[in-house]
Design a protein around this motif. Structure first.
Motif, PDB file in Angstrom:
ATOM      1  N   CYS A 147      17.078  51.431 -10.899  1.00  0.00           N
ATOM      2  CA  CYS A 147      16.612  50.136 -11.378  1.00  0.00           C
ATOM      3  C   CYS A 147      15.500  49.366 -10.522  1.00  0.00           C
ATOM      4  N   HIS A 149      14.684  46.242 -10.892  1.00  0.00           N
ATOM      5  CA  HIS A 149      14.755  44.782 -10.859  1.00  0.00           C
ATOM      6  C   HIS A 149      15.493  44.504  -9.421  1.00  0.00           C
ATOM      7  N   ARG A 150      15.818  43.324  -9.117  1.00  0.00           N
ATOM      8  CA  ARG A 150      16.460  43.291  -7.996  1.00  0.00           C
ATOM      9  C   ARG A 150      17.477  41.910  -8.121  1.00  0.00           C
ATOM     10  N   CYS A 151      18.096  41.859  -9.319  1.00  0.00           N
ATOM     11  CA  CYS A 151      19.025  40.544  -9.372  1.00  0.00           C
ATOM     12  C   CYS A 151      19.760  40.431  -8.023  1.00  0.00           C
ATOM     13  N   PHE A 153      22.568  39.289  -7.505  1.00  0.00           N
ATOM     14  CA  PHE A 153      24.001  39.147  -7.207  1.00  0.00           C
ATOM     15  C   PHE A 153      24.405  40.924  -7.323  1.00  0.00           C
ATOM     16  N   CYS A 154      23.477  41.806  -7.560  1.00  0.00           N
ATOM     17  CA  CYS A 154      23.742  43.208  -7.708  1.00  0.00           C
ATOM     18  C   CYS A 154      23.178  44.010  -6.425  1.00  0.00           C
ATOM     19  N   ILE A 156      23.324  47.369  -6.961  1.00  0.00           N
ATOM     20  CA  ILE A 156      23.108  48.671  -7.744  1.00  0.00           C
ATOM     21  C   ILE A 156      21.617  49.462  -7.020  1.00  0.00           C
ATOM     22  N   PRO A 157      20.467  48.744  -7.116  1.00  0.00           N
ATOM     23  CA  PRO A 157      19.377  49.277  -6.563  1.00  0.00           C
ATOM     24  C   PRO A 157      19.473  50.024  -5.290  1.00  0.00           C
ATOM     25  N   GLN A 191      20.762  51.692 -16.215  1.00  0.00           N
ATOM     26  CA  GLN A 191      20.966  50.421 -15.837  1.00  0.00           C
ATOM     27  C   GLN A 191      20.108  49.465 -16.596  1.00  0.00           C
ATOM     28  N   TYR A 236      17.788  44.677 -21.939  1.00  0.00           N
ATOM     29  CA  TYR A 236      17.164  43.517 -21.734  1.00  0.00           C
ATOM     30  C   TYR A 236      16.331  43.038 -22.545  1.00  0.00           C
ATOM     31  N   ARG A 274      17.007  37.333 -12.833  1.00  0.00           N
ATOM     32  CA  ARG A 274      17.202  38.196 -14.039  1.00  0.00           C
ATOM     33  C   ARG A 274      15.884  38.682 -14.571  1.00  0.00           C
ATOM     34  N   PRO A 275      15.835  40.151 -15.086  1.00  0.00           N
ATOM     35  CA  PRO A 275      14.537  40.290 -15.882  1.00  0.00           C
ATOM     36  C   PRO A 275      14.642  39.614 -16.986  1.00  0.00           C
TER      37      PRO A 275
END
Ligand code: SF4
Length: 445
Positions: A147, A149-151, A153-154, A156-157, A191, A236, A274-275
């Motif tokens: 992914c 994005h760089r949210c 709270f996440c 995953i990246p 994702q 999204y 968020r995206p």
């Protein structure tokens, strides 16, 4: 003495994306002639595909590795927790190897090193659609990894890296093989499904000699030609999502969008990084419903994000009342090790989070129940997932409407289901509804 067939035990933990990684490794193992064993004791080696998303998942993964080591002794670890190699090796120093997620080749290299490839690979024993962990009639189709994005709270990246889209020809070949093998529903996962192709600048690929752009719209159109249910997850709300709504209205793909909005307060969405956070989601939802009135929108939300005030929360409740979403999952914010959001000020006290979550659920349960109630009396096409019996030994079917994804949404219970089989499509009349599920029967004339 063990016989000459090399047997590999496999433990698969985590989300559908991790499940899809497991399917690829299992397929490769079978393609190379390894046998998949169902017990630790009978295996020559065990692969554990881990999840590392929240603390409880980390613990579950470490426990599974420990059990495999106790009962077998030869363990290769892969998956999201594998990205944090030191966490694995400090708890279990005797594991043979550790790889991160989506590392099929690397896993196979370690398998070869510790359990040499069988001499005569039974490649002809592997079904062309590969080995799948889901029931035969539906399958997850992973279109990308990672992914961009760089949210906040996440993590995953940091576990799975930046977006890497699979070539569209390869994705379509896999989808076609699934349909040829009898799959009735394909669930597109990634994702960020709307970002498909961004990394390769929407490069044109080929499927059966036909040029196709690596883009969500082109993919949805092509999948829509396969004649099965196609369901889009993790979309999204970028402007180009509007392009797939007419495909839903035409019946090419299911009128279902899984859009993880996460919040409605612009301030909180910004803090979440968020995206598409600046999109006017209410306007978008209305426009989607104008084009495709049947569309079912599913979403997830986080309540009690750091800095969330009563006013932000009220904006979220107002959004829910306006948006009238069909299916909603909600969680209180919980700190994930390594997530940037942990550093934000003004964390919301636990009791306030819980109190907001129950207010949120009260609103959504009322909306979902009314939406389900509105289906009573209507004829719906459902897909049968399972045949079972009730307390009086009557045969019943558990099925899903187009508005329900497996495992996360509701079901339709069908009485008198003799003659039905998993994977069948059948038209039923909805006879009743509770807050989550429906009851159906044969349509009245
Ligand atoms: S979009 Fe955000 S929440 Fe989803 S994987 Fe990417 S960073 Fe995580």
């Amino acid at each position: 003495m063990k016989n000459s067939i090399q047997k590999v035990g496999f433990v698969s933990l985590g989300c559908p994306k991790a499940g899809s990684d497991s399917e690829r490794i299992l397929t490769q193992l079978r393609a190379e002639g390894y046998q998949i064993s169902s017990s630790y004791e009978d295996s020559d080696l065990v692969v554990v595909n881990t999840c590392g998303f929240i603390d409880s998942a980390v613990q579950e993964s470490l426990d599974a590795i420990g059990e495999a080591l106790n009962k077998n002794g030869k363990v290769i670890v892969t998956g999201c927790l594998g990205a944090k190699k030191d966490v694995v090796t400090s708890a279990h120093p005797s594991v043979l190897a550790v790889t991160g997620p989506h590392a099929m080749e690397e896993v196979m290299t370690h398998v070869h090193a510790h359990l040499p490839k069988p001499h005569d690979p039974y490649t002809d024993l592997v079904p062309p659609q590969g080995i799948r962990l889901t029931p035969n009639h539906y399958a997850y189709l992973k279109i990308s990894e990672g992914c961009n994005h760089r949210c906040s709270f996440c993590i995953i990246p940091s576990l799975r890296g930046d977006l890497v889209s699979r070539p569209i020809g390869e994705v379509m070949n896999e989808a076609e093989a699934l349909v040829n093998a009898g799959v009735s529903e394909i669930l597109v996962i990634s994702q960020d499904t709307s970002a498909y192709g961004v990394d390769v600048k929407y490069r044109t690929g080929f499927w059966n000699g036909r040029p196709l752009k690596t883009h969500m719209t082109a993919l949805s159109k092509a999948l829509g030609e396969l004649g099965v249910w196609v369901r889009l997850h993790y979309v999204y709300p970028y402007p180009h999502v509007d392009e797939v709504i007419p495909l839903m209205a035409e019946g090419a793909i299911l009128p279902y969008l899984d859009v993880p909005f996460q919040h409605a307060s612009p301030r909180i969405l910004k803090l979440m990084k968020r995206p598409a956070s600046s999109e006017n989601n209410l306007t978008r939802i209305k426009a989607w419903r104008d084009v495709c009135p049947e569309i079912a929108i599913r979403s997830t939300f986080i309540v009690g994000f750091p800095g969330e005030t009563e006013d932000d929360f009220q904006q979220l409740l107002d959004f829910m009342e306006e948006a009238q979403l069909d299916r909603v999952g909600a969680f209180t914010y919980s700190a994930v090790d390594g997530a940037k959001a942990n550093e934000l000020p003004d964390h919301v006290p636990e009791e306030v989070k819980q109190e907001r979550l129950s207010r949120f659920m009260e609103v959504q349960e009322r909306i979902s129940a009314a939406k389900l109630q509105a289906k009573v009396g209507r004829i719906q096409t459902v897909l049968v997932d399972e045949i079972t019996t009730d307390d009086s030994d009557n045969i019943i079917a558990i099925a899903r409407t187009k508005a329900d994804a497996p495992e996360i949404d509701g079901v339709v219970y069908l009485q008198d289901a003799e003659g039905l089989n998993p994977g069948d499509f059948v038209d039923v009349q909805i006879l009743g509804a509770d807050g989550h599920d429906l009851v159906g029967g044969p349509p009245e004339d």
